[in-house]
Design an enzyme around this catalytic site. Sequence first.
Site, mmCIF file in Angstrom:
data_model
loop_
_atom_site.group_PDB
_atom_site.id
_atom_site.type_symbol
_atom_site.label_atom_id
_atom_site.label_comp_id
_atom_site.label_asym_id
_atom_site.label_seq_id
_atom_site.Cartn_x
_atom_site.Cartn_y
_atom_site.Cartn_z
ATOM 1 N N GLU A 190 0.916 7.944 -4.051
ATOM 2 C CA GLU A 190 1.807 7.544 -2.960
ATOM 3 C C GLU A 190 3.091 8.356 -2.953
ATOM 4 O O GLU A 190 3.584 8.746 -1.885
ATOM 5 C CB GLU A 190 2.114 6.045 -3.047
ATOM 6 N N HIS A 229 0.848 -1.194 0.000
ATOM 7 C CA HIS A 229 0.000 0.000 0.000
ATOM 8 C C HIS A 229 0.878 1.236 0.000
ATOM 9 O O HIS A 229 0.637 2.179 -0.740
ATOM 10 C CB HIS A 229 -0.941 0.021 1.208
ATOM 11 N N HIS A 271 3.322 10.856 0.154
ATOM 12 C CA HIS A 271 4.246 10.304 1.148
ATOM 13 C C HIS A 271 5.721 10.375 0.719
ATOM 14 O O HIS A 271 6.581 10.768 1.502
ATOM 15 C CB HIS A 271 3.884 8.854 1.446
#
Length: 228
Positions: A117, A63, A121
């Site tokens: 992502e 993930h 992040h």
Amino acid sequence: MKAKCSFAIIITVLATHCLSVLCAVDDFDFFYFVQQWPGSYCDTKHKCCYPKTGKPASDFSIHGLWPNYKDGTYPSNCNPENAFDKSEISDLIGGLEKNWPSLTCPSSDDTKFWTHEWEKHGTCSESELDQHEYFEAALKLKQKVNLLQILENAGIKPNNEFYGLESVKEAIKEAVGFEPGLECNVDSSGHSQIYQIFVCVDTSGSELIKCPVLPRSRCASEVQFPSF
């Protein structure tokens, strides 16, 4: 002259402040490396769609690799100017398609997921990892933390059966050396299912560490491991 000096001082102070803010954004304490079980993702109230490459393997998938602070908070969207560039990870695409597929709808080629992502992040770990290093680190961690093998070795299999929550945690802890975090999904029948598993990694993105803080579990004492 005084006005010019005052203006110069103000500019210097503002520049120093901005630099300190940027440095603070780049600083983080550890990563959460998060893997999800597709059988639980697809068993939520929201439907799932397989990527254009086809149905993913019956295995945990990545993930994300998420920078975090020890107080439980986390930075996000740290550098909008450093957009995701697929050409920078062209040699990793095969591994990413296999290990980091998107299950959101509509069906996609996974690029949107990887973009999200990285921009949310990955940009917050630029003090340690560039874009290629970030995705490569996640793939290496997936090999290091083979959750499906770990659980099956402990007799915990994706066969729709229920297992003790503590047994699941203990099996992973015994294999990786540290207590994991576990997030559960609740299906339409109200069953608590193994959904996401968190392990902690140092800021280099390579070494597993004891989690400074674990995510809230929200799991029942017995959890289902659904098939996929």
